[in-house]
Design an enzyme around this catalytic site. Sequence first.
Site, PDB file in Angstrom:
ATOM      1  N   TYR A  44       0.848  -0.990   0.448  1.00 48.14           N
ATOM      2  CA  TYR A  44      -0.221  -0.079  -0.030  1.00 48.14           C
ATOM      3  C   TYR A  44       0.573   1.372   0.178  1.00 48.14           C
ATOM      4  O   TYR A  44       1.445   1.298  -0.703  1.00 48.14           O
ATOM      5  CB  TYR A  44      -1.056   0.023   0.826  1.00 48.14           C
ATOM      6  CG  TYR A  44      -2.086   0.812   1.007  1.00 48.14           C
ATOM      7  CD1 TYR A  44      -3.105   0.627   0.044  1.00 48.14           C
ATOM      8  CD2 TYR A  44      -2.854   1.646   1.771  1.00 48.14           C
ATOM      9  CE1 TYR A  44      -4.083   1.382  -0.191  1.00 48.14           C
ATOM     10  CE2 TYR A  44      -3.773   2.862   2.338  1.00 48.14           C
ATOM     11  CZ  TYR A  44      -4.371   2.280   0.895  1.00 48.14           C
ATOM     12  OH  TYR A  44      -5.586   3.554   0.698  1.00 48.14           O
ATOM     13  N   LYS A  99     -19.090 -20.418 -12.231  1.00 57.52           N
ATOM     14  CA  LYS A  99     -18.006 -20.605 -13.444  1.00 57.52           C
ATOM     15  C   LYS A  99     -16.649 -20.121 -13.022  1.00 57.52           C
ATOM     16  O   LYS A  99     -15.812 -20.221 -13.561  1.00 57.52           O
ATOM     17  CB  LYS A  99     -18.739 -19.625 -14.725  1.00 57.52           C
ATOM     18  CG  LYS A  99     -20.379 -19.857 -14.862  1.00 57.52           C
ATOM     19  CD  LYS A  99     -19.998 -21.304 -15.994  1.00 57.52           C
ATOM     20  CE  LYS A  99     -19.400 -20.366 -17.198  1.00 57.52           C
ATOM     21  NZ  LYS A  99     -20.254 -21.712 -18.403  1.00 57.52           N
ATOM     22  N   ASP A 142     -25.611 -16.090 -19.337  1.00 56.74           N
ATOM     23  CA  ASP A 142     -27.112 -16.402 -18.838  1.00 56.74           C
ATOM     24  C   ASP A 142     -27.433 -14.591 -19.109  1.00 56.74           C
ATOM     25  O   ASP A 142     -28.595 -14.485 -18.474  1.00 56.74           O
ATOM     26  CB  ASP A 142     -26.972 -16.487 -17.654  1.00 56.74           C
ATOM     27  CG  ASP A 142     -27.044 -17.784 -17.432  1.00 56.74           C
ATOM     28  OD1 ASP A 142     -26.693 -19.089 -18.600  1.00 56.74           O
ATOM     29  OD2 ASP A 142     -27.197 -18.752 -16.107  1.00 56.74           O
ATOM     30  N   ALA A 200     -33.127 -21.821 -30.819  1.00 53.92           N
ATOM     31  CA  ALA A 200     -33.053 -20.839 -31.074  1.00 53.92           C
ATOM     32  C   ALA A 200     -32.392 -19.666 -30.999  1.00 53.92           C
ATOM     33  O   ALA A 200     -33.119 -18.077 -31.845  1.00 53.92           O
ATOM     34  CB  ALA A 200     -34.296 -20.545 -32.578  1.00 53.92           C
ATOM     35  N   GLY A 201     -32.536 -19.949 -29.361  1.00 54.41           N
ATOM     36  CA  GLY A 201     -31.717 -18.983 -28.604  1.00 54.41           C
ATOM     37  C   GLY A 201     -30.225 -18.810 -29.208  1.00 54.41           C
ATOM     38  O   GLY A 201     -29.587 -19.184 -29.822  1.00 54.41           O
ATOM     39  N   ASN A 289     -29.922 -28.048 -19.298  1.00 56.08           N
ATOM     40  CA  ASN A 289     -29.348 -28.397 -17.677  1.00 56.08           C
ATOM     41  C   ASN A 289     -30.257 -27.451 -16.989  1.00 56.08           C
ATOM     42  O   ASN A 289     -30.722 -27.007 -17.261  1.00 56.08           O
ATOM     43  CB  ASN A 289     -28.072 -27.813 -18.170  1.00 56.08           C
ATOM     44  CG  ASN A 289     -26.822 -29.396 -17.643  1.00 56.08           C
ATOM     45  OD1 ASN A 289     -27.252 -30.210 -18.077  1.00 56.08           O
ATOM     46  ND2 ASN A 289     -25.670 -28.481 -18.411  1.00 56.08           N
ATOM     47  N   ASN A 321     -19.948 -26.926 -21.461  1.00 58.23           N
ATOM     48  CA  ASN A 321     -19.171 -25.442 -22.294  1.00 58.23           C
ATOM     49  C   ASN A 321     -18.145 -25.855 -20.849  1.00 58.23           C
ATOM     50  O   ASN A 321     -16.961 -24.592 -21.042  1.00 58.23           O
ATOM     51  CB  ASN A 321     -19.805 -23.540 -20.981  1.00 58.23           C
ATOM     52  CG  ASN A 321     -20.771 -24.182 -22.696  1.00 58.23           C
ATOM     53  OD1 ASN A 321     -21.283 -24.579 -23.420  1.00 58.23           O
ATOM     54  ND2 ASN A 321     -21.256 -22.295 -22.574  1.00 58.23           N
TER      55      ASN A 321
END
Length: 409
Positions: A44, A99, A142, A200-201, A289, A321
């Site tokens: 610091y 994640k 997401d 189809a997202g 999922n 993924n």
Amino acid sequence: MGEGDRQDDLRRRALAYHALPQPGKLRVEPSKPCATQEDLSLAYTPGVAAPVRAIAADPECAYDYTGKGNLVAVISNGTAVLGLGNVGPLAGKPVMEGKALLFKRFADIDAFDIEVDARDAEHLIDVVTAIAPGFGGINLEDIAAPDCFRVESALQERLDIPVFHDDQHGTAVIVGAALQNALEIQGKALASAKVAIVGAGAAGLAIARMLRRLGAGQILLSDKDGVLRRDRRDLSPWHTPFAVAPAGMVLAEMLAGADVVIGVSVRGAIPAEALPGLARNPVIFALANPDPEIDPALVRRLRPDAIIATGRSDLPNQVNNVLGFPFLFRGALDCRARQINEAMLLAAVDGLARLAREPVPDEILAAYGMQECRFGPQYIIPKPLDLRLRHWVADAVAAAGRASGVARR
């Protein structure tokens, strides 16, 4: 134990895992000592002024004197969490923490999960732009379509670090690698296969784009309102290029004779009635999922000639993924890439596909409680705990980044 009892048991164990011995899956620990006055003066004031001045003079020095070069922001607005839908940013936090945990476990990348209660896509873009300087990469997660396309595109234009929507490109990379291998085992070629994508997202459109790059000749998609047809007038600019089906086509017709069925939708989206009408030796990826679009046990019973994959870790052929994003970012960070481009994505596809054909080490067999595992219908893609992924995928991604001119070093 019945299916209901198994689900209740899983729920109890999952809640205990997340709650004990302390809530959550992440914590921050220092990487430098801070036990003496000398340490404090360096960490610091006054010592910290030295790297501040260096970075002010040359922003690239941030990679040398801070954690920026190994730090990724995992960002979500909670509008499309797993297969659970728009549960909001707070309810999405366990996924974002997960994640970040996987980034660290598989690629030794530090990650902060950031949940944004954004009013709209523009608000989210502004928030991410504002916080981006401290990070080496941005992993979007997401975010519901079509906002996800707008957000990613705008951030890629504004920022000089990789911005990557994992639900799109991460999914597409894993599907591309697994599908190439599955079709080879089934004695088919992608160029001549009929591919039907249910959903189809963000993921479905990215998979379609990836498969086109890999040489697919016939790709049909459907969304909750039906098949993407030439006569539909309710489609976004992102969907229109894939609206190639004849006017009036319905889902049953789209699936009839399909060599490949890929589900990136919700439980039940692939009807059991369609199974008998698929082509001989089909490939079925049911990737929702936690509940796949169709019961894998039903597929095995009705179509024993099929190769099936899911997104679940408790079943063979996990197309998930976790095989992609840690190593894509590891490669991008290692070469200090300004973006993750198509060349890097294709390098990841190739690395994953080739690794699955290699002999599986004993330690991987032991980790999964298996006696043997070899390239074939039950093993089309590497296991997530395979430590070789970092070399095979991340190194290939970094090399592609350098060769394509997006690397800083």
